[in-house]
Design a protein around this motif. Structure first.
Motif, PDB file in Angstrom:
ATOM      1  N   VAL A  11       0.826  -1.319  -0.011  1.00  0.00           N
ATOM      2  CA  VAL A  11       0.124  -0.129  -0.046  1.00  0.00           C
ATOM      3  C   VAL A  11       0.904   1.128   0.142  1.00  0.00           C
ATOM      4  N   PRO A  12       1.103   1.942  -1.169  1.00  0.00           N
ATOM      5  CA  PRO A  12       1.936   2.927  -1.156  1.00  0.00           C
ATOM      6  C   PRO A  12       1.042   4.309  -0.435  1.00  0.00           C
ATOM      7  N   TYR A  79       9.722   2.997   4.238  1.00  0.00           N
ATOM      8  CA  TYR A  79       9.721   4.229   3.924  1.00  0.00           C
ATOM      9  C   TYR A  79       9.450   4.408   2.342  1.00  0.00           C
ATOM     10  N   GLY A  80       8.846   5.347   1.716  1.00  0.00           N
ATOM     11  CA  GLY A  80       8.612   5.339   0.219  1.00  0.00           C
ATOM     12  C   GLY A  80       9.788   6.661  -0.463  1.00  0.00           C
ATOM     13  N   GLY A  81       9.604   6.890  -1.808  1.00  0.00           N
ATOM     14  CA  GLY A  81      10.516   7.826  -2.362  1.00  0.00           C
ATOM     15  C   GLY A  81       9.563   8.864  -2.896  1.00  0.00           C
ATOM     16  N   ALA A  82      10.189   9.397  -4.149  1.00  0.00           N
ATOM     17  CA  ALA A  82       9.790  10.643  -4.332  1.00  0.00           C
ATOM     18  C   ALA A  82       8.316  10.319  -5.351  1.00  0.00           C
ATOM     19  N   THR A  83       8.422   9.130  -6.024  1.00  0.00           N
ATOM     20  CA  THR A  83       7.074   8.757  -6.878  1.00  0.00           C
ATOM     21  C   THR A  83       6.527   7.625  -6.305  1.00  0.00           C
ATOM     22  N   ARG A  84       5.374   7.092  -6.920  1.00  0.00           N
ATOM     23  CA  ARG A  84       4.707   5.943  -6.466  1.00  0.00           C
ATOM     24  C   ARG A  84       5.631   4.793  -6.918  1.00  0.00           C
ATOM     25  N   ALA A  85       6.113   4.982  -8.046  1.00  0.00           N
ATOM     26  CA  ALA A  85       7.036   3.763  -8.564  1.00  0.00           C
ATOM     27  C   ALA A  85       8.167   3.489  -7.516  1.00  0.00           C
ATOM     28  N   ASP A  86       8.640   4.542  -6.871  1.00  0.00           N
ATOM     29  CA  ASP A  86       9.863   4.522  -5.968  1.00  0.00           C
ATOM     30  C   ASP A  86       9.333   3.730  -4.569  1.00  0.00           C
ATOM     31  N   LEU A  92       8.342  -3.778  -2.359  1.00  0.00           N
ATOM     32  CA  LEU A  92       8.835  -5.036  -3.002  1.00  0.00           C
ATOM     33  C   LEU A  92      10.182  -5.584  -2.463  1.00  0.00           C
ATOM     34  N   THR A  93      11.109  -4.736  -2.016  1.00  0.00           N
ATOM     35  CA  THR A  93      12.203  -5.190  -1.381  1.00  0.00           C
ATOM     36  C   THR A  93      12.058  -6.040  -0.244  1.00  0.00           C
TER      37      THR A  93
END
Length: 234
Positions: A11-12, A79-86, A92-93
């Motif tokens: 869930v992003p 923790y997420g990144g700048a974009t949804r893909a990030d 996924l890791t």
């Protein structure tokens, strides 16, 4: 056919939701006694075929850990990144490469359990990735690219679908396709678009139209109505 691989939801939830005109990220707006994110996560952790749920939050998020659901044994956090893909890549890791990743928008709390089940069954039976989607019923107009809001033409809606979530793919395949798309600066709007970039053709699994994404302030009232209706259906 191998059907023993685990299914983990991602869930992003690292976005801030500027279009909501809210002081807090939209996933923390309350509908009833629960936040939008809690409604969404409750659906996922209660689904019998989902083994774990990875919530991808903003590094500056100070709200998630205040929620009771954050301590649920099925929940993992990163923790997420700048974009949804990030953000999806970050989730996924935490998963095994051979497993299935079921990616679902934090702001889609109205998804029906039976639609999640139908998506899982379709993907497992065919061993092909797929997404929930709805057939387009409106007449769709394409505008000229000069930003004058003039109609260029009407599109044939017979073949048009509106993509929704969850979207379910093999972890290794989705990871590879997202990485390739990011490295080549390809715009990725959902997980299926990454698979498409790599030459894949995900399946479309029709879902209920009330599987809305809360994007604007008026969507909250609609989601409140749908969630109430879902509770009455049980």
């Amino acid at each position: 056919m191998n059907t023993t691989r685990k299914i983990s939801a991602i869930v992003p939830a690292a976005g801030v939701g500027f279009r909501m005109n809210s002081q807090i990220p939209k996933q923390y707006i309350k509908i009833g006694s629960l936040t939008i994110l809690e409604h969404t996560l409750t659906k996922l952790i209660n689904h019998p075929q989902i083994d774990s749920v990875v919530v991808v939050i903003n590094p500056n998020d100070e709200l998630f850990n205040t929620l009771t659901i954050a301590r649920h044994p099925k929940i993992k956090v990163t923790y997420g990144g700048a974009t949804r893909a990030d953000s999806v890549l970050a989730g996924l890791t935490l998963l095994d490469a051979n497993d299935w990743a079921l990616v679902h928008d934090a702001a889609r709390p109205c998804v029906a359990m039976e639609d999640i089940s139908r998506l899982i069954t379709t993907v497992i039976n065919t061993q092909r990735g797929g997404i929930l989607a709805t057939r387009i019923s409106d007449t769709i107009k394409q505008a000229y690219p000069d930003d004058d809001n003039q109609i260029a033409k009407s599109l044939d809606r017979s073949y048009l679908w509106a993509a929704a979530t969850p979207q379910l793919f093999n972890v290794a395949e989705l990871t590879s396709c997202l990485q390739q798309a990011l490295q080549n600066h390809v715009a990725i709007t959902d997980e299926a678009s990454a698979i498409e970039y790599c030459g894949g053709h995900p399946l479309l699994v029709e879902c209920r139209r009330d599987n809305i994404k809360i994007t604007r302030p008026e969507d909250v009232a609609l989601a409140t109505f749908y969630l109430t209706e879902h509770n009455l259906e049980r």
